[in-house]
Design a protein around this motif. Structure first.
Motif, PDB file in Angstrom:
ATOM      1  N   GLN A   9       0.829  -1.205   0.000  1.00 35.44           N
ATOM      2  CA  GLN A   9       0.000   0.000   0.000  1.00 35.44           C
ATOM      3  C   GLN A   9       0.867   1.261   0.000  1.00 35.44           C
ATOM      4  OE1 GLN A   9      -3.883  -0.070   2.194  1.00 35.44           O
ATOM      5  NE2 GLN A   9      -2.954  -1.810   3.258  1.00 35.44           N
ATOM      6  N   LEU A  10       1.964   1.203   0.724  1.00 35.10           N
ATOM      7  CA  LEU A  10       2.882   2.348   0.743  1.00 35.10           C
ATOM      8  C   LEU A  10       3.528   2.560  -0.624  1.00 35.10           C
ATOM      9  CD1 LEU A  10       4.611   1.924   4.231  1.00 35.10           C
ATOM     10  CD2 LEU A  10       3.008   3.724   3.543  1.00 35.10           C
ATOM     11  N   GLU A  11       3.794   1.484  -1.335  1.00 34.15           N
ATOM     12  CA  GLU A  11       4.332   1.609  -2.702  1.00 34.15           C
ATOM     13  C   GLU A  11       3.330   2.329  -3.604  1.00 34.15           C
ATOM     14  OE1 GLU A  11       7.251  -2.319  -3.035  1.00 34.15           O
ATOM     15  OE2 GLU A  11       5.243  -2.360  -3.892  1.00 34.15           O
ATOM     16  N   GLN A  14       3.222   5.957  -2.668  1.00 33.88           N
ATOM     17  CA  GLN A  14       4.417   6.637  -3.178  1.00 33.88           C
ATOM     18  C   GLN A  14       4.230   7.025  -4.639  1.00 33.88           C
ATOM     19  OE1 GLN A  14       7.731   4.104  -4.009  1.00 33.88           O
ATOM     20  NE2 GLN A  14       9.247   5.662  -3.445  1.00 33.88           N
ATOM     21  N   ALA A  15       3.709   6.109  -5.456  1.00 35.95           N
ATOM     22  CA  ALA A  15       3.479   6.398  -6.868  1.00 35.95           C
ATOM     23  C   ALA A  15       2.461   7.519  -7.042  1.00 35.95           C
ATOM     24  CB  ALA A  15       3.011   5.133  -7.588  1.00 35.95           C
ATOM     25  N   PHE A  16       1.423   7.499  -6.219  1.00 35.89           N
ATOM     26  CA  PHE A  16       0.380   8.526  -6.296  1.00 35.89           C
ATOM     27  C   PHE A  16       0.935   9.899  -5.956  1.00 35.89           C
ATOM     28  CE2 PHE A  16      -2.777  10.829  -3.609  1.00 35.89           C
ATOM     29  CZ  PHE A  16      -3.587  11.289  -4.639  1.00 35.89           C
ATOM     30  N   VAL A  17       1.701   9.985  -4.875  1.00 35.99           N
ATOM     31  CA  VAL A  17       2.290  11.267  -4.476  1.00 35.99           C
ATOM     32  C   VAL A  17       3.233  11.776  -5.571  1.00 35.99           C
ATOM     33  CG1 VAL A  17       3.798  12.417  -2.805  1.00 35.99           C
ATOM     34  CG2 VAL A  17       2.066  10.803  -2.012  1.00 35.99           C
ATOM     35  N   PHE A  25       0.828  16.436   0.697  1.00 38.35           N
ATOM     36  CA  PHE A  25       0.145  15.293   1.290  1.00 38.35           C
ATOM     37  C   PHE A  25       0.644  15.051   2.707  1.00 38.35           C
ATOM     38  CE2 PHE A  25       0.153  14.498  -3.286  1.00 38.35           C
ATOM     39  CZ  PHE A  25      -1.176  14.176  -3.512  1.00 38.35           C
ATOM     40  N   GLY A  26      -0.196  14.385   3.478  1.00 40.04           N
ATOM     41  CA  GLY A  26       0.202  13.941   4.806  1.00 40.04           C
ATOM     42  C   GLY A  26      -0.106  12.464   4.944  1.00 40.04           C
ATOM     43  N   ILE A 151      -5.092   1.058  -6.870  1.00 36.33           N
ATOM     44  CA  ILE A 151      -5.080   1.923  -5.687  1.00 36.33           C
ATOM     45  C   ILE A 151      -4.710   3.349  -6.091  1.00 36.33           C
ATOM     46  CG2 ILE A 151      -3.927   2.401  -3.487  1.00 36.33           C
ATOM     47  CD1 ILE A 151      -3.576  -0.598  -3.136  1.00 36.33           C
ATOM     48  N   VAL A 152      -3.710   3.484  -6.935  1.00 35.82           N
ATOM     49  CA  VAL A 152      -3.304   4.812  -7.419  1.00 35.82           C
ATOM     50  C   VAL A 152      -4.478   5.495  -8.121  1.00 35.82           C
ATOM     51  CG1 VAL A 152      -1.773   6.062  -8.984  1.00 35.82           C
ATOM     52  CG2 VAL A 152      -0.876   4.176  -7.602  1.00 35.82           C
ATOM     53  N   ASP A 153      -5.207   4.748  -8.942  1.00 39.54           N
ATOM     54  CA  ASP A 153      -6.356   5.311  -9.657  1.00 39.54           C
ATOM     55  C   ASP A 153      -7.433   5.785  -8.686  1.00 39.54           C
ATOM     56  OD1 ASP A 153      -5.106   4.762 -12.038  1.00 39.54           O
ATOM     57  OD2 ASP A 153      -6.205   2.884 -12.399  1.00 39.54           O
ATOM     58  N   ARG A 154      -7.703   4.995  -7.635  1.00 39.74           N
ATOM     59  CA  ARG A 154      -8.746   5.381  -6.686  1.00 39.74           C
ATOM     60  C   ARG A 154      -8.307   6.578  -5.854  1.00 39.74           C
ATOM     61  NH1 ARG A 154      -9.477   1.657  -9.638  1.00 39.74           N
ATOM     62  NH2 ARG A 154     -11.041  -0.011  -9.380  1.00 39.74           N
ATOM     63  N   LEU A 155      -7.033   6.643  -5.506  1.00 36.36           N
ATOM     64  CA  LEU A 155      -6.521   7.812  -4.787  1.00 36.36           C
ATOM     65  C   LEU A 155      -6.681   9.071  -5.638  1.00 36.36           C
ATOM     66  CD1 LEU A 155      -3.278   6.306  -3.193  1.00 36.36           C
ATOM     67  CD2 LEU A 155      -5.200   7.277  -1.921  1.00 36.36           C
ATOM     68  N   GLN A 156      -6.405   8.934  -6.921  1.00 34.57           N
ATOM     69  CA  GLN A 156      -6.543  10.074  -7.827  1.00 34.57           C
ATOM     70  C   GLN A 156      -8.007  10.501  -7.925  1.00 34.57           C
ATOM     71  OE1 GLN A 156      -3.693  11.519  -9.329  1.00 34.57           O
ATOM     72  NE2 GLN A 156      -5.178  13.177  -9.603  1.00 34.57           N
ATOM     73  N   LEU A 157      -8.917   9.527  -7.896  1.00 33.12           N
ATOM     74  CA  LEU A 157     -10.341   9.832  -7.950  1.00 33.12           C
ATOM     75  C   LEU A 157     -10.768  10.648  -6.731  1.00 33.12           C
ATOM     76  CD1 LEU A 157     -13.116   9.391  -9.314  1.00 33.12           C
ATOM     77  CD2 LEU A 157     -13.330   7.284  -7.977  1.00 33.12           C
ATOM     78  N   VAL A 158     -10.277  10.260  -5.553  1.00 35.01           N
ATOM     79  CA  VAL A 158     -10.606  11.011  -4.335  1.00 35.01           C
ATOM     80  C   VAL A 158     -10.032  12.418  -4.402  1.00 35.01           C
ATOM     81  CG1 VAL A 158     -10.281  11.121  -1.831  1.00 35.01           C
ATOM     82  CG2 VAL A 158     -10.781   8.929  -2.915  1.00 35.01           C
ATOM     83  N   LEU A 159      -8.813  12.534  -4.904  1.00 33.68           N
ATOM     84  CA  LEU A 159      -8.184  13.852  -5.025  1.00 33.68           C
ATOM     85  C   LEU A 159      -8.962  14.736  -5.994  1.00 33.68           C
ATOM     86  CD1 LEU A 159      -5.842  15.819  -4.458  1.00 33.68           C
ATOM     87  CD2 LEU A 159      -4.586  14.716  -6.326  1.00 33.68           C
TER      88      LEU A 159
END
Length: 211
Positions: A9-11, A14-17, A25-26, A151-159
């Protein structure tokens, strides 16, 4: 750990950030900096280079104050202040943290399997498909590899949409589904009443040995 897929998940995080260099980000870590599965979280973060990202601030819990875990009030504040909770486990029982986050209106990204699928009913677009499953020696359970790209895609969706997009629907669904007084207690009473006759007619009392 293995079940929680924390390094994976941290990987993904990291890609998302890295994909959003103009956004700050925090990252808040849970109380125990060393997981039960042996992962040293500060060590994993250093290994991945997360600490070197200029637009990321990492928050470590106060180990003196929180040796036995966060207080409930502090958990609620932390979740309410967060934009998203990552909960992409390789396997899961219930997922209490998901319900706690959604009760504060915080969206959750989770793996589409087991109880997580049910808990993310009000936000199915934040589910990620489970990867190929694998077996762990001496454990009678199946684990799933998580999909980092999803996961990266979903993080981007939230952002892009903003966490507030999910806040009201999540709060309303959680109250409707898991309110203790109006939902859970009546269901348990109904279950007990349904079992009453069977218990009274089929359960046999075992007398003490001295009788």
């Amino acid at each position: 750990g293995l079940r929680k897929q924390i390094p994976e998940q941290l990987e993904a995080f990291q890609a998302f950030v890295g994909n959003n260099p103009g956004v700050r980000f925090g990252l808040a870590l849970h109380t125990e900096l060393k997981t039960h599965d042996g992962h040293n979280l500060p060590g994993v973060i250093d290994l991945l280079g997360l600490a070197k990202l200029p637009n990321l601030k990492i928050r470590y819990p106060n180990q003196t104050l929180y040796k036995q875990g966060y207080e409930e009030a502090d958990i609620a504040k932390l979740l309410a202040a967060s934009d998203v909770l990552l909960h992409n486990s390789a396997t899961e029982g219930y997922g209490m943290a998901i319900g706690e986050a959604q009760a504060t209106g915080t969206p959750v990204i989770g793996t589409d399997m087991m109880s997580i699928s049910e808990l993310l009913e009000p936000s199915p677009e934040l589910l990620t498909p489970p990867g190929p499953h694998f077996w762990v020696p001496n454990e009678p359970r199946t684990y799933y590899n998580i999909d980092r790209g999803a996961i990266v895609d979903r993080l981007q969706l939230v952002l892009d949409k903003g966490a507030e997009h999910w806040e009201k629907p999540l709060r309303e669904w959680t109250v409707k589904t898991y309110d203790w007084t109006d939902v859970i207690v009546p269901k348990w009473l109904q279950l007990f009443e349904a079992c009453k006759l069977q218990v009274e007619t089929e359960c046999r009392r075992t007398p003490p040995r001295n009788e």
